[in-house]
Design an enzyme around this catalytic site. Structure first.
Site, PDB file in Angstrom:
ATOM      1  N   ASP A 176       0.858  -1.195   0.000  1.00 15.27           N
ATOM      2  CA  ASP A 176       0.000   0.000   0.000  1.00 15.27           C
ATOM      3  C   ASP A 176       0.891   1.241   0.000  1.00 15.27           C
ATOM      4  O   ASP A 176       2.095   1.164   0.201  1.00 15.27           O
ATOM      5  CB  ASP A 176      -0.960  -0.013   1.195  1.00 15.27           C
ATOM      6  CG  ASP A 176      -0.247   0.194   2.527  1.00 15.27           C
ATOM      7  OD1 ASP A 176       0.750  -0.517   2.763  1.00 15.27           O
ATOM      8  OD2 ASP A 176      -0.644   1.068   3.312  1.00 15.27           O
ATOM      9  N   HIS A 489       1.645  -8.785  -3.451  1.00 12.20           N
ATOM     10  CA  HIS A 489       0.586  -7.806  -3.148  1.00 12.20           C
ATOM     11  C   HIS A 489       1.270  -6.443  -3.103  1.00 12.20           C
ATOM     12  O   HIS A 489       1.742  -5.984  -2.060  1.00 12.20           O
ATOM     13  CB  HIS A 489      -0.067  -8.141  -1.808  1.00 12.20           C
ATOM     14  CG  HIS A 489      -1.296  -7.328  -1.522  1.00 12.20           C
ATOM     15  ND1 HIS A 489      -2.519  -7.632  -2.059  1.00 12.20           N
ATOM     16  CD2 HIS A 489      -1.499  -6.221  -0.760  1.00 12.20           C
ATOM     17  CE1 HIS A 489      -3.428  -6.755  -1.636  1.00 12.20           C
ATOM     18  NE2 HIS A 489      -2.824  -5.881  -0.852  1.00 12.20           N
ATOM     19  N   ASP A 518       1.709 -17.492  -3.901  1.00  8.10           N
ATOM     20  CA  ASP A 518       2.203 -16.416  -4.761  1.00  8.10           C
ATOM     21  C   ASP A 518       1.032 -15.855  -5.576  1.00  8.10           C
ATOM     22  O   ASP A 518       0.967 -15.999  -6.792  1.00  8.10           O
ATOM     23  CB  ASP A 518       3.331 -16.945  -5.652  1.00  8.10           C
ATOM     24  CG  ASP A 518       3.937 -15.847  -6.514  1.00  8.10           C
ATOM     25  OD1 ASP A 518       3.673 -14.654  -6.231  1.00  8.10           O
ATOM     26  OD2 ASP A 518       4.654 -16.183  -7.474  1.00  8.10           O
ATOM     27  N   GLU A 527       2.461 -10.063   0.588  1.00  7.93           N
ATOM     28  CA  GLU A 527       2.712  -8.619   0.465  1.00  7.93           C
ATOM     29  C   GLU A 527       4.212  -8.355   0.637  1.00  7.93           C
ATOM     30  O   GLU A 527       4.994  -9.261   0.942  1.00  7.93           O
ATOM     31  CB  GLU A 527       1.889  -7.818   1.504  1.00  7.93           C
ATOM     32  CG  GLU A 527       1.934  -6.311   1.251  1.00  7.93           C
ATOM     33  CD  GLU A 527       0.826  -5.499   1.952  1.00  7.93           C
ATOM     34  OE1 GLU A 527      -0.089  -6.090   2.553  1.00  7.93           O
ATOM     35  OE2 GLU A 527       0.902  -4.256   1.867  1.00  7.93           O
TER      36      GLU A 527
END
Ligand code: 9MR
Ligand code: 9MR
Ligand code: ZN
Length: 547
Positions: A176, A489, A518, A527
């Site tokens: 993120d 991610h 994966d 992530e």
């Protein structure tokens, strides 16, 4: 993920399938081995075999042996044995073979086998930079995005509705795009500690960075990008409080960084974030000083300011999410306060700060953790105290800290020896690959206090596990080593056109020995994050060799 990447995955599966005709797998550190180090491969097989080491250039057998007997491994539900070729030390490129049955990936033996991985994993921080355009190339593929999050950030949640103040720069946290002070804390703390221990080597490393910190060695230049942002997290009112994070209220979808235009806010402060800020700023003051007296002075001033605030406000203040559902990173502050005192004392020599540290160290029984992450940074404080050349330390506390450092590192060695893949960590959870790398810090610090080859051997075993000596026979780091992750991610990787993910990133790993997927959607196991990455940079940084 695109059709092309599905095709690439199938192609690589077909390739590895070919390489392992019998289903027997030879799993090893695909980055390779240092000439004088232990060299072990894990062979997934039900029985013992003769194995050969083959020079890839000449196709000649240069070493041969017999594996250990095969043992059933409960956690991975498979039988395995060990091929040990430590005795072979000649640099070159090789593969292991069980004639007619299985072969390993090609790998190198040489003093510089970790250099390229260090470069790529450290450059990964540069590629994580927020508030600027970034671009890089890896294996001929280009990765780039335009300047992002230039409106960071809004002050609505710190008492100034509608007003905006510069909070740009820093690194995105993970897959993120948020920026979190507590997770910056452990990350920056580990990376400065790497500088403390390995600066002779790190000083000369070239990272091909833009000129954002003239006169700084490249390694520190990258860290300054983060501390520049961190300085903006201190409240503008001079109180010394530090915002817990700077994020949107909700996670962005999988869009490129520069198109993520929702408002991002400085949030309410927390005492853990404030203490971590003190520690990082004290470190920055000390390590940047030889290159930049003025900036070092700013960092020290900021550290003192927040330290004084914490002294006057001794109670823990947690972070409450309120409107936010981005990363929590909520944690009680005693370990953070201990770390803050350790770094501020190491930078200033102030006896009252030392007394503060020692009181806290005593309260924590001078304990050292074998298994630690962003929620517990007391190790960082204990390590700084133990390694410090300053006088005035309480001999009893120091002896206890040192004893615990060595005892815990020895326990980590035992864990690794007992595991068929050399994994030094006995638990599995969100981000545990980061902890595997982080245990190298315990080992390297112990190695300074009570030098012993076993600490080095186990450090390399930890690295080896992450780069292929595992049940998957795969690297956990994008773009590096054998059959690396393809679908992390990561919002950049998931929203650009390249089939390959952005390079050099360690994924979190399974919540059980066989639980890694994966798959992009699986943020719990796949992530990427700065606190795992910083540990990996530390681990590799101890083993690079420069001319
Ligand atoms: O993408 C988010 C990831 O970066 C975080 O680590 C994770 C846990 O906080 O949350 C992810 O976002 C998910 C959200 O929590 C729930 N809806 C799906 C999101 C994934 O796209
Ligand atoms: O690494 C964090 C892990 O220890 C927590 O269990 C998890 C849930 O709170 O959050 C992880 O951190 C994520 C953060 O909240 C948001 N950015 C991505 C981080 C890595 O997944
Ligand atoms: Zn950004």
């Amino acid at each position: 993920m695109s059709k092309i990447s599905v095709f690439v995955i199938m192609l690589s599966m077909a390739f590895w399938g070919y390489a392992q005709p019998s289903g027997i797998q030879i799993c090893l550190n695909s980055l390779g081995f240092l000439p004088q180090s232990e060299k072990k491969a894990t062979v997934l097989a039900n029985e013992s075999f003769e194995f050969q080491l083959i020079d890839v250039k000449t196709n000649r057998v240069v070493f041969s042996g017999k594996t250990s007997s095969a043992l059933w491994q409960e956690d991975v539900d498979a039988s395995a044995c060990i091929a040990d070729f430590s005795a072979f030390e000649t640099p070159g490129t090789y593969r292991l073979e069980i004639p007619g049955r299985a072969r390993s990936v090609d790998f190198r033996i040489g003093p510089d086998v970790y250099n390229a991985a260090f470069y790529t994993t450290m450059r990964a921080f540069y590629l994580w930079r927020c508030g600027t355009a970034v671009s890089g190339e890896h294996n001929g593929v280009k990765y780039e995005h335009a300047a992002c999050h230039l409106n960071d950030g809004y002050e609505d949640y710190i008492g100034n509705p509608g007003s905006r103040r510069d909070g740009t720069k820093g690194w995105h946290d993970a897959g993120d795009y948020g920026k979190y002070t507590v997770n910056a804390g452990i990350t920056v703390g580990m990376m400065f500690l790497a500088w403390e221990l390995f600066q002779d080597n790190l000083k000369t490393v070239k990272l091909d960075l833009p000129e954002t910190a003239p006169g700084y060695p490249d390694y520190l230049k990258e860290l300054k990008w983060e501390t520049d942002w961190l300085l903006t997290m201190q409240y503008p009112d001079g109180s010394g409080r530090v915002s817990h994070k700077l994020t949107r209220t909700k996670f962005a979808p999988f869009i490129p960084a520069e198109t993520d235009s929702a408002k991002r806010y400085f949030t309410d402060w927390s005492s853990a974030a404030t203490a971590d800020f003190v520690a990082m700023m004290a470190q920055a003051a000390r390590y940047f000083k030889p290159y930049d007296q003025v900036y070092a002075g700013v960092c020290l001033q900021a550290a003192w300011n927040s330290y004084r605030f914490l002294k006057e406000n001794p109670e823990n203040k947690g972070f409450v999410q309120g409107d936010f559902s981005t990363g929590g990173y909520q944690t009680a502050d005693p370990d953070d306060r201990l770390w803050a005192a350790a770094e501020l004392w190491e930078t200033t020599g102030d006896p009252e700060v030392l007394a503060d540290f020692e009181r806290r160290a005593k309260a924590l029984n001078a304990g050292i953790h074998e298994d630690w992450d962003w929620g517990n940074v007391s190790n960082l404080g204990m390590f700084t105290y133990a390694l410090s050349g300053r006088s005035g330390k309480n001999p009893e506390i120091l002896a206890k800290v040192n004893r615990n450092i060595v005892a815990v590192a020895s326990k980590i060695v035992e864990n690794s020896r007992a595991d068929v893949f050399g994994r030094p960590l006995v638990r599995y959870y969100w981000g545990c690959n980061g902890t595997v790398a982080r245990q190298v810090i315990n080992l390297q610090v112990a190695n300074r206090i009570a030098p012993d080859k076993k600490f080095e051997t186990t450090s390399l075993a930890a690295i080896g596990h992450l780069f292929g000596r595992n049940i998957y026979n795969r690297s956990y780091v994008t773009g590096l080593g054998i059959n690396p992750p393809m679908n992390p991610h990561d919002r950049r990787s998931g929203s650009d056109q390249a089939e390959q993910p952005w390079p050099g990133y360690l994924v979190g790993g399974g919540q059980s020995a066989t639980g890694w997927n994966d798959v992009q959607e699986d943020y719990i196991t796949n992530e990427i994050a700065i606190n795992w990455q910083g540990a990996l940079v530390f681990a590799l940084g101890g083993f690079i060799s420069l001319p």
